[in-house]
Design a protein around this motif. Structure first.
Motif, PDB file in Angstrom:
ATOM      1  N   ARG A  87      22.954 -23.375 -57.720  1.00  0.00           N
ATOM      2  CA  ARG A  87      21.703 -22.798 -57.240  1.00  0.00           C
ATOM      3  C   ARG A  87      21.519 -21.341 -57.613  1.00  0.00           C
ATOM      4  N   SER A  88      22.601 -20.576 -57.585  1.00  0.00           N
ATOM      5  CA  SER A  88      22.411 -19.138 -57.689  1.00  0.00           C
ATOM      6  C   SER A  88      22.744 -18.655 -59.077  1.00  0.00           C
ATOM      7  N   ARG A  89      22.622 -17.384 -59.243  1.00  0.00           N
ATOM      8  CA  ARG A  89      22.868 -16.800 -60.559  1.00  0.00           C
ATOM      9  C   ARG A  89      24.339 -16.385 -60.710  1.00  0.00           C
ATOM     10  N   ILE A  90      25.134 -16.659 -59.664  1.00  0.00           N
ATOM     11  CA  ILE A  90      26.559 -16.349 -59.770  1.00  0.00           C
ATOM     12  C   ILE A  90      27.216 -17.406 -60.640  1.00  0.00           C
ATOM     13  N   GLY A  91      28.064 -16.987 -61.562  1.00  0.00           N
ATOM     14  CA  GLY A  91      28.765 -17.936 -62.408  1.00  0.00           C
ATOM     15  C   GLY A  91      29.708 -18.786 -61.573  1.00  0.00           C
ATOM     16  N   ALA A  92      30.004 -20.003 -62.058  1.00  0.00           N
ATOM     17  CA  ALA A  92      30.853 -20.908 -61.301  1.00  0.00           C
ATOM     18  C   ALA A  92      32.249 -20.309 -61.082  1.00  0.00           C
ATOM     19  N   ASP A  93      32.786 -19.667 -62.116  1.00  0.00           N
ATOM     20  CA  ASP A  93      34.121 -19.096 -61.989  1.00  0.00           C
ATOM     21  C   ASP A  93      34.167 -18.056 -60.876  1.00  0.00           C
ATOM     22  N   ALA A  94      33.136 -17.202 -60.854  1.00  0.00           N
ATOM     23  CA  ALA A  94      33.079 -16.167 -59.824  1.00  0.00           C
ATOM     24  C   ALA A  94      32.936 -16.808 -58.446  1.00  0.00           C
ATOM     25  N   ALA A  95      32.097 -17.852 -58.354  1.00  0.00           N
ATOM     26  CA  ALA A  95      31.882 -18.530 -57.074  1.00  0.00           C
ATOM     27  C   ALA A  95      33.198 -19.109 -56.549  1.00  0.00           C
ATOM     28  N   ILE A  96      33.936 -19.770 -57.434  1.00  0.00           N
ATOM     29  CA  ILE A  96      35.212 -20.353 -57.020  1.00  0.00           C
ATOM     30  C   ILE A  96      36.164 -19.254 -56.587  1.00  0.00           C
ATOM     31  N   GLY A  97      36.191 -18.181 -57.371  1.00  0.00           N
ATOM     32  CA  GLY A  97      37.084 -17.066 -57.066  1.00  0.00           C
ATOM     33  C   GLY A  97      36.842 -16.516 -55.671  1.00  0.00           C
ATOM     34  N   VAL A  98      35.574 -16.357 -55.322  1.00  0.00           N
ATOM     35  CA  VAL A  98      35.243 -15.777 -54.025  1.00  0.00           C
ATOM     36  C   VAL A  98      35.539 -16.767 -52.898  1.00  0.00           C
ATOM     37  N   VAL A  99      34.951 -17.962 -52.993  1.00  0.00           N
ATOM     38  CA  VAL A  99      35.039 -18.928 -51.893  1.00  0.00           C
ATOM     39  C   VAL A  99      36.493 -19.295 -51.590  1.00  0.00           C
ATOM     40  N   THR A 100      37.256 -19.593 -52.630  1.00  0.00           N
ATOM     41  CA  THR A 100      38.559 -20.193 -52.385  1.00  0.00           C
ATOM     42  C   THR A 100      39.652 -19.170 -52.106  1.00  0.00           C
ATOM     43  N   THR A 101      39.612 -18.033 -52.789  1.00  0.00           N
ATOM     44  CA  THR A 101      40.665 -17.052 -52.504  1.00  0.00           C
ATOM     45  C   THR A 101      40.467 -16.446 -51.126  1.00  0.00           C
TER      46      THR A 101
END
Lengths: 291, 266
Positions: A87-101
């Protein structure tokens, strides 16, 4: 030689460990094919860390419900990752990095603050064959059966969606539903293998058998079979070595996988390297939109 | 629906991605006899229009009506997939039969009852083999998809589309990246399919090699510029509005041939 194999089988904990390690290896090898081919290896890595947060939280408040708690947490994280990435303009890698760490950090914080950073903590991180309960085995068997059934009945839809989501959608496949199904299967697989392989090492067992299988075949059906067998063999061998070396089970299973990988890399030569070379071309899990 | 033969009807459709509208106010009918090319420059909205026809892109405005239980098949551009993906030609073709209950009731290949398991039925294997034979690539069934030439990859995608027994076949730039002989073969095959009653819509930016050979053209540049036979729409005025370039049209063997004066002079 035979005695070496038979001796540890005299212990009930080892019998359980061997069963669980073999099944875990098979399950992660099987589901890993889809994860690796979709360029989602990083999601597997992130998800296992996210689930650790849920595991830690439920260990503290209601340990007996840890499967439920961590499972819901994992599925929620998986949905959060795919939603944020899509949905957002955040890249998937960045999204995973934020949510999971963040979730992983929360887990570590909970463990260290409220004291149970003993065996349970190490077990969750690196895997252990000690203290496997019958209910854990039951959960693992149930998830293996469920995953097998889902893939059996939705084989082509999963393959089509993995290979070419746009044309799959145009051909009447419910792509979003199939992708959600895959994320649920992945979350459940990580959840039930978490204590035996360990949070930090689950991602390796999702990737290694699938890459080994990719180097050995160009057929999707054969890749699924080879990856599953390789995963279970690594689990089995790793468990024995873990017993004799006195090293956490997950660590040894991953090391066995790495050695098999190197051997296959050597014998499959240029062809194998070329086959595996394309695996990271689609590191973007978002659906491709061609204007 | 404007007529009972209409398979897909677009009514004042505008479509695009996010807040961008790529094509504006398209009204279009695809019926059983349609054999049409969507012509326009890059960025004109050809693929967007195809996605609306496929119902994989929801229009921002207007309505799309499809005849019930319509079987549509799609042949994408070759560069949209990962050719390193581990599938053989046979495995790829059978993906077209993922939703297996959609066969025409009269067809013996597709009529067999829906079977849930992964491996193909003998009827499906026969249907795939027949198509690969018709397309001249039956000896490639067990090859990996990367080992194929561009023309062979295009034929494989055609086989995957046709194994669905479609009523409408949509193709995105089917002749880009293939050689002249393949282009010729693809055109002939599409003409045969059209004779068999399959509606065909394709996109192309190749005016002389492709568009001039089709019975019906839809010229677009973010909106429909002109619709008609090649003789009617391959004219300097329409081409200038579509491509934004001054193009000369000559007649050769009764067919229009487009010449880019600016480029010839350069």
């Amino acid at each position: 030689m035979i005695e070496t194999l038979l001796e540890p089988l005299g212990f009930a904990f080892f019998q359980k460990g061997l069963l669980v390690a073999t099944l875990s290896g098979a399950l992660l090898g099987f589901i890993g094919v889809y994860i690796v081919l979709r360029g989602m290896s990083y999601i597997g890595h992130g998800l296992s860390h996210a689930i650790f947060g849920g595991y830690a939280a439920t260990q503290l408040f209601a340990a007996q419900f840890y499967v439920l708690g961590a499972g819901l947490w994992g599925i929620a994280s998986a949905i959060a990752i795919t939603t944020v990435a899509r949905r957002s303009r955040i890249g998937a890698d960045a999204a995973i990095g934020v949510v999971t760490t963040a979730s992983f950090a929360l887990g570590v914080a909970l463990f260290s603050k409220f004291g149970s950073s003993g065996p349970a903590f190490d077990q969750a991180l690196f895997g252990s064959i000690l203290g496997i309960t019958n209910s854990q085995i039951m959960w693992l068997v149930a998830v293996c059966a469920l995953t097998g059934l889902i893939v059996f009945f939705r084989y082509r839809a999963l393959l089509f969606t993995t290979f070419d989501p746009d044309v799959a959608a145009a051909s009447g496949v419910k792509v979003a539903r199939i992708e959600a199904l895959l994320m649920v299967m992945l979350s459940l697989s990580i959840l039930v293998t978490l204590t035996i392989i360990g949070v930090t090492l689950v991602a390796a067992m999702l990737v290694i058998p699938a890459v080994i299988a990719r180097m050995l075949t160009d057929s999707f059906g054969r890749m699924l079979a080879i990856s599953t067998v390789t995963g279970s063999a690594c689990g089995l061998a790793g468990m024995y070595l873990s017993y004799y070396a006195g090293v956490p089970s997950g660590t040894m299973i991953v090391l066995v996988g790495a050695v098999v990988f190197l051997v296959v890399l050597g014998i499959s030569g240029v062809r194998g390297r070329r086959r595996a070379a394309g695996l990271d071309q689609h590191s973007d899990p978002r659906p491709r939109v061609a204007a | 629906m404007t007529s009972p033969d209409t398979l897909i009807h677009l009514e004042h459709v505008s479509a695009g991605y996010g807040h961008d509208t790529v094509v504006h106010d398209v009204t279009l009918d695809i019926d059983a006899g349609t054999f049409a090319g969507i012509v326009g420059p890059s960025g004109a909205g050809k693929t967007t229009l195809l996605k609306v026809l496929l119902s994989t892109l929801r229009p921002q405005h207007g309505t799309v009506t499809r005849s019930p239980a319509l079987r549509v098949a799609y042949v994408p551009q070759l560069e949209t997939v990962d050719w390193n993906f581990p599938v053989t030609v046979g495995e790829c073709v059978l993906m077209g039969r993922t939703e297996r209950h959609l066969g025409a009731p009269s067809d013996r290949h597709t009529r067999s009852a829906w079977r849930p398991w992964p491996w193909p039925s003998s009827a499906e294997r026969a249907a795939a083999a027949e198509l690969l034979g018709r397309l001249g690539i039956s000896d490639l069934t067990d090859r990996h998809i990367r080992e194929l030439s561009g023309g062979q990859q295009q034929r494989m995608f055609l086989a995957r589309a046709l194994v669905r027994q479609p009523q409408v076949l949509l193709l995105d730039e089917p002749t880009s990246g293939v050689d002249v002989n393949t282009r010729h073969d693809v055109l002939h095959l599409l003409a045969d399919l059209h004779d068999e009653g399959v509606a065909i819509v394709l996109t192309t930016h190749d005016l002389n090699g492709m568009a001039a050979h089709l019975p019906h053209l839809i010229c677009i540049n973010r909106h429909v510029v002109a619709v008609g036979t090649p003789e009617q729409v391959i004219t300097p005025a329409v081409l200038e509005e579509t491509f934004g370039a001054q193009l000369e049209v000559l007649q050769h063997l009764g067919m229009p041939v487009v010449v880019d004066i600016a480029r010839l002079g350069a």
